[in-house]
Design an enzyme around this catalytic site. Structure first.
Site, PDB file in Angstrom:
ATOM      1  N   HIS A  70       4.617   6.603   9.940  1.00  0.00           N
ATOM      2  CA  HIS A  70       5.788   6.494   9.064  1.00  0.00           C
ATOM      3  C   HIS A  70       7.087   6.871   9.768  1.00  0.00           C
ATOM      4  O   HIS A  70       8.003   7.408   9.143  1.00  0.00           O
ATOM      5  CB  HIS A  70       5.628   7.388   7.819  1.00  0.00           C
ATOM      6  CG  HIS A  70       4.534   6.974   6.904  1.00  0.00           C
ATOM      7  ND1 HIS A  70       4.233   7.663   5.746  1.00  0.00           N
ATOM      8  CD2 HIS A  70       3.621   5.971   6.980  1.00  0.00           C
ATOM      9  CE1 HIS A  70       3.226   7.087   5.133  1.00  0.00           C
ATOM     10  NE2 HIS A  70       2.834   6.044   5.844  1.00  0.00           N
ATOM     11  N   GLU A  96       0.837  -1.219   0.000  1.00  0.00           N
ATOM     12  CA  GLU A  96       0.000   0.000   0.000  1.00  0.00           C
ATOM     13  C   GLU A  96       0.861   1.254   0.000  1.00  0.00           C
ATOM     14  O   GLU A  96       0.545   2.262  -0.646  1.00  0.00           O
ATOM     15  CB  GLU A  96      -0.908   0.017   1.237  1.00  0.00           C
ATOM     16  CG  GLU A  96      -1.905   1.165   1.255  1.00  0.00           C
ATOM     17  CD  GLU A  96      -1.398   2.423   1.947  1.00  0.00           C
ATOM     18  OE1 GLU A  96      -2.039   3.475   1.792  1.00  0.00           O
ATOM     19  OE2 GLU A  96      -0.336   2.379   2.620  1.00  0.00           O
ATOM     20  N   GLU A  97       1.991   1.192   0.729  1.00  0.00           N
ATOM     21  CA  GLU A  97       2.757   2.406   0.996  1.00  0.00           C
ATOM     22  C   GLU A  97       3.443   3.008  -0.225  1.00  0.00           C
ATOM     23  O   GLU A  97       3.626   4.217  -0.310  1.00  0.00           O
ATOM     24  CB  GLU A  97       3.803   2.133   2.088  1.00  0.00           C
ATOM     25  CG  GLU A  97       3.209   1.844   3.467  1.00  0.00           C
ATOM     26  CD  GLU A  97       2.523   3.046   4.104  1.00  0.00           C
ATOM     27  OE1 GLU A  97       1.959   2.891   5.203  1.00  0.00           O
ATOM     28  OE2 GLU A  97       2.492   4.138   3.465  1.00  0.00           O
TER      29      GLU A  97
HETATM   30 ZN   LIG Z   1      -1.391   2.787   6.064  1.00  0.00          ZN
END
Ligand SMILES: [Zn+2]
Length: 457
Positions: free
Chosen positions: A422, A326-327
């Site tokens: 993050h 996803e990132e």
């Molecule tokens: Zn996420």
């Protein structure tokens, strides 16, 4: 009327105006799900295991591969049906071993807290250094224009900490991270330095994806902590000439074969009608990726486990999906939606990707679906998750949403989410056992209600 009932009735009467929905057979299910999740504490224990035995899971990394294997084994151990891997090629960027930043001003030289942004190229082996020029808007960069030539453009537009929803502040500022290197290179800059995407003032750099376009030269790009961003900005404001140095040996390697991990609770009456529930298994390589998105993956596995353990057999199929990548690419979500699945129909998709904090409710992708589901909002009240709002979904399920699949995103108390997002601070010690249990129960309840009731689509 006995004494016990009075406070209960008062409770319901007082809250009734908030969400006028009739009682349903699901009203007590929330309690059963929550008490089981709380007493067994499996949500937290699973997340703890994922974070401490595997750790951060950047796409293409050995850890991501381990996580694929681990989640598959967990689903098999819990007796999920049709447990399988759906292969997908994913990008493989790695941070490398060198990540240094420093600044020089007023005759003083000192370290900077920086982190390469995901996808960035490396600097020359010896590093690079140049004068920095600060911008707080794209217009300001345009105005500076060629003055940025040979310099490092310092993007320092903070997330607006006055906004009630930090996600909104993130949405308004993250373009600097995504496009900073492209826009700065247009004017001949040698690197981009981006203020970390957090409202916190601390020394923790927050990484995240950035991008390039083939028509513009690629320059290195790194995030700097908010404390150091404020310090650099103050120096510039006081008229100092500030030089920044970066040394990064990050690189993009060839794509790697990875997979989405899938397991099911097959429907008893309409097995070909599928309710997808999921989160993304990959994370950034800082911290544990506990809230982003270990929590969402565990919510998903735990939701299906809880339903199974309570002996619930939904009419339609509930499919747990651990989406990969996803990132920095969304390859897992795109591959999942793009796969030909003859004889099947997705009737809904639910994603948890907002952290393992206390659930508050769900965002719903469209009004028609909102009208259908809001009548069950009351059943979520014991979980504190009865707030359904129009607008929502999730990155990994967004390709399904674009295909017209009604989509839902778990909304949580997100006030702390970007404190850790993050970064090296996204670790298991930032996760509450009880809040994780409530999140899993809320995901289980929504999946079950839709799998039982359908959405008339
Ligand atoms: Zn996420």
């Amino acid at each position: 009327m006995n004494r016990v009932l009075i406070p209960l009735l008062l409770f319901f009467t007082v809250l009734e105006p908030l969400s006028a929905t009739e009682p349903s057979r699901y009203d007590t299910l929330a309690y059963r799900l929550a008490t089981k999740a709380l007493s067994e504490n499996t949500s937290y224990l699973l997340l703890h295991e994922l974070c401490t035995t595997i750790g951060p899971r950047l796409s293409g990394s050995p850890e991501a591969a381990k996580a694929v294997d681990w989640t598959k084994k967990k689903m098999e151990a819990y007796g999920f049906q049709n447990v399988r891997l759906e292969p997908v090629m994913v990008p493989h960027w790695r941070r490398g071993t060198i990540e240094e930043g420093w600044y020089r001003a007023n005759g003083k030289k000192a370290k900077l807290s920086i982190a390469a942004l995901g996808g960035s190229i490396s600097t020359p082996k010896k590093g690079l250094s140049a004068e920095i020029i600060e911008v707080r808007s794209w217009d300001e960069l345009k105005r500076i224009g060629q003055d940025a030539k040979g310099k490092i453009v310092f993007f320092n537009r903070p997330m607006d900490r006055s906004l009630l929803h930090p996600g909104q502040a993130y949405g308004q500022a993250v373009d600097q991270r995504g496009r900073g290197a492209i826009e700065a290179a247009k004017y001949g800059a040698v690197a981009a330095l981006v203020r970390s995407m957090t409202t916190q003032y601390d020394d923790t750099p927050h990484t995240g994806s950035m991008s390039y376009v083939d028509s513009i030269p690629k320059i290195p790009s790194a995030a700097v902590s908010t404390n150091d961003a404020n310090m650099l900005s103050a120096l510039l404001r006081d008229g100092a000439k500030v030089t920044v140095g970066l040394r990064l040996n990050c690189e993009t390697l060839p794509d790697v074969e990875s997979a989405n991990v899938i397991g099911e609770l097959v429907g008893t009456e309409h097995p070909s009608e599928v309710v997808v529930i999921g989160g993304h298994l990959d994370s950034w390589d800082k911290g544990h990726g506990a809230h982003d998105d270990g929590a969402g993956c565990i919510h998903t596995i735990e939701a299906v486990r809880l339903l199974k353990e309570l002996g619930l057999k939904p009419k339609r199929t509930i499919r747990a999906v651990m989406f990969m990548n996803e990132e920095n690419g969304l390859r897992g979500g795109i591959a999942y939606a793009g796969m030909n699945r003859p004889g099947e129909r997705h009737i809904a998709a639910i994603e948890s990707d907002a952290g393992g904090f206390m659930p508050r409710g769900f965002g719903v992708s469209d009004s028609a679906t909102f009208e259908k589901i809001v009548r069950f909002a009351r059943a979520f009240r014991p979980l504190g998750a009865e707030t359904f709002v129009r607008g929502g979904g999730g990155a990994d399920i967004s390709p399904l949403t674009r295909q017209g699949v009604p989509s839902f995103g778990l909304n949580v108390d997100g006030q702390r989410y970007f404190d850790y997002h993050h970064s090296a601070d996204d670790t298991i010690d930032k996760v509450s056992e009880r809040e994780m249990a409530f999140g899993s129960a809320a995901m289980a309840l929504l999946a079950y209600i839709i799998a039982e009731e359908g959405l008339g689509n």
